[in-house]
Scaffold this active site. Structure first.
Site, PDB file in Angstrom:
ATOM      1  N   ASP A 174       0.842  -1.189   0.000  1.00 52.47           N
ATOM      2  CA  ASP A 174       0.000   0.000   0.000  1.00 52.47           C
ATOM      3  C   ASP A 174       0.879   1.241   0.000  1.00 52.47           C
ATOM      4  O   ASP A 174       2.086   1.171   0.243  1.00 52.47           O
ATOM      5  CB  ASP A 174      -1.040  -0.009   1.125  1.00 52.47           C
ATOM      6  CG  ASP A 174      -0.462   0.261   2.500  1.00 52.47           C
ATOM      7  OD1 ASP A 174       0.750   0.513   2.599  1.00 52.47           O
ATOM      8  OD2 ASP A 174      -1.218   0.199   3.473  1.00 52.47           O
ATOM      9  N   GLU A 219      -5.976   2.191  -0.997  1.00 60.78           N
ATOM     10  CA  GLU A 219      -4.658   2.339  -1.624  1.00 60.78           C
ATOM     11  C   GLU A 219      -3.847   1.063  -1.511  1.00 60.78           C
ATOM     12  O   GLU A 219      -2.621   1.087  -1.677  1.00 60.78           O
ATOM     13  CB  GLU A 219      -3.900   3.505  -0.990  1.00 60.78           C
ATOM     14  CG  GLU A 219      -3.439   3.286   0.439  1.00 60.78           C
ATOM     15  CD  GLU A 219      -4.489   3.614   1.487  1.00 60.78           C
ATOM     16  OE1 GLU A 219      -4.103   3.749   2.662  1.00 60.78           O
ATOM     17  OE2 GLU A 219      -5.679   3.726   1.138  1.00 60.78           O
TER      18      GLU A 219
END
Length: 367
Positions: free
Chosen positions: A218, A261
């Site tokens: 991420d 994300e």
């Protein structure tokens, strides 16, 4: 479908009445073309459809299909006769379709650039035919083996219309499938599609006794990106990072947006050591990436966790292990990969040193 075939049948009767002299030859050619048109509508992939067109034109008119190009909203697919030189026709396709880079061409069939398999040809004898459907534009490039007549043109156009209709239908089917499997922002698989893919790949790895690894990453401090540049800026970052990763992994790897994300990838036939090396290369590329937005450049970093499928084919544990490694990467200061390459190599060196000491001890005792 039946109405379409009826229209083809009536049109074929008129065309073949002019092209072929005897009623026997006319009937045989008409039956061949009708069978090929029916076969086109039974194919389930663009490559199969175009292969059928190639067989049809060679079978009926003796034409050698040189290349078939299908331009869709999402890109340009190319079927290329493997006996032909790729570079020359590729230059023509790039010019005709106003393509910026040859990398944007997706080849539907294998092509080996081996001189022993290639035939000489002259571009002066190259002809092309076009047809447009609502969601695609098709062009056939061909090398005729006999003089072209208006009647031959008519046959080719009939075949091309049938082919384009079949391709258009396949594109619609693919669009429906993509809507259920693809994340609309990044173009990656979504989480649900990833889970389906992971089950299949894990079962295949177990069956063939091949390694399988995953990496999860991420983007570090992504909330601050949204706070600084707004959600449009954050979306641009997600799109550019996912594009970069897709360009630097293999076509057989499966890349998905896991949530927010966070991203994850399946790496078939890949052990953990290679997966860690790949993850570290991607980490460096993300670190070096400049993402233009509103006359500014956004920079981000990413933290990676890597895991390999173990005995028992426990895919839940596989994802949990990758997630655990990702958490450790965050704790280790972010912009890193866990387990790390240095740590892994040190462990290997320690094992080698221990083995060397054991060998030396045994040799001393024997002496």
């Amino acid at each position: 479908m039946n109405k379409t075939l009826d229209r083809f049948s009536h049109r074929l009767s008129d065309v073949f009445g002019l092209v072929f002299g005897s009623s026997l030859h006319r009937s045989q050619a008409q039956n061949k073309l009708a069978r090929h048109i029916v076969a086109l509508n039974e194919k389930t992939s663009p490559a199969e459809i175009i292969n059928e067109v190639a067989d049809c034109l060679k079978d009926i008119l003796g034409y050698r299909l040189f290349a078939f190009v299908n331009k869709k909203n999402a890109g340009v697919d190319v079927w290329l006769d493997p006996r032909m030189y790729k570079t020359s026709i590729e230059d023509i396709i790039i010019k005709d379709f106003q393509i910026m880079d040859a990398k944007d061409l997706v080849y539907l069939n294998a092509h080996e650039d081996q001189d022993a398999c290639l035939e000489k040809f002259s571009l002066d004898s190259l002809v092309h035919y076009d047809h447009k459907e609502e969601n695609c534009y098709s062009r056939i490039y061909m090398m005729p083996s006999r003089p072209i007549t208006l009647f031959h043109d008519d046959v080719v156009n009939i075949v091309l219309r049938g082919c384009s209709a079949a391709l258009s239908r396949q594109i619609k089917i693919q669009q429906l499938q993509n809507a259920a499997a693809i994340d609309p922002l990044t173009g990656c698989y979504n989480r649900r599609a990833f889970e389906v893919q992971l089950k299949g790949h894990a079962a295949g790895a177990d069956r063939h006794k091949n390694p399988l690894s995953v990496f999860m990453f991420d983007l570090d401090h992504f909330k601050s990106v949204n706070d600084t540049y707004g959600h449009l800026g954050g979306d641009e970052v997600l799109k550019e990072v996912s594009r970069l990763v897709r360009q630097n992994i293999r076509t057989e790897d499966v890349f998905a947006r896991y949530g927010g994300e966070e991203f994850i990838a399946i790496l078939p036939k890949t052990d953990k050591t290679y997966a860690i090396e790949l993850a570290d290369r991607l980490r460096q590329k993300i670190f070096a990436l400049n993402i233009p937005f509103n006359h500014l450049n956004i920079r981000v970093t990413a933290s990676f966790g890597v895991a390999q499928l173990g005995a028992g084919v426990d895919i839940v544990k596989l994802v949990e292990d990758a997630d655990s490694m990702l958490y450790k990467a965050k704790l280790n200061g972010r912009n890193t990969v866990m387990p790390g390459l240095i740590k892994l190599h040190r462990n290997e060196d320690a094992q080698s040193l221990t083995q060397a000491k054991k060998s030396l001890f045994c040799t001393t005792l024997q002496g």
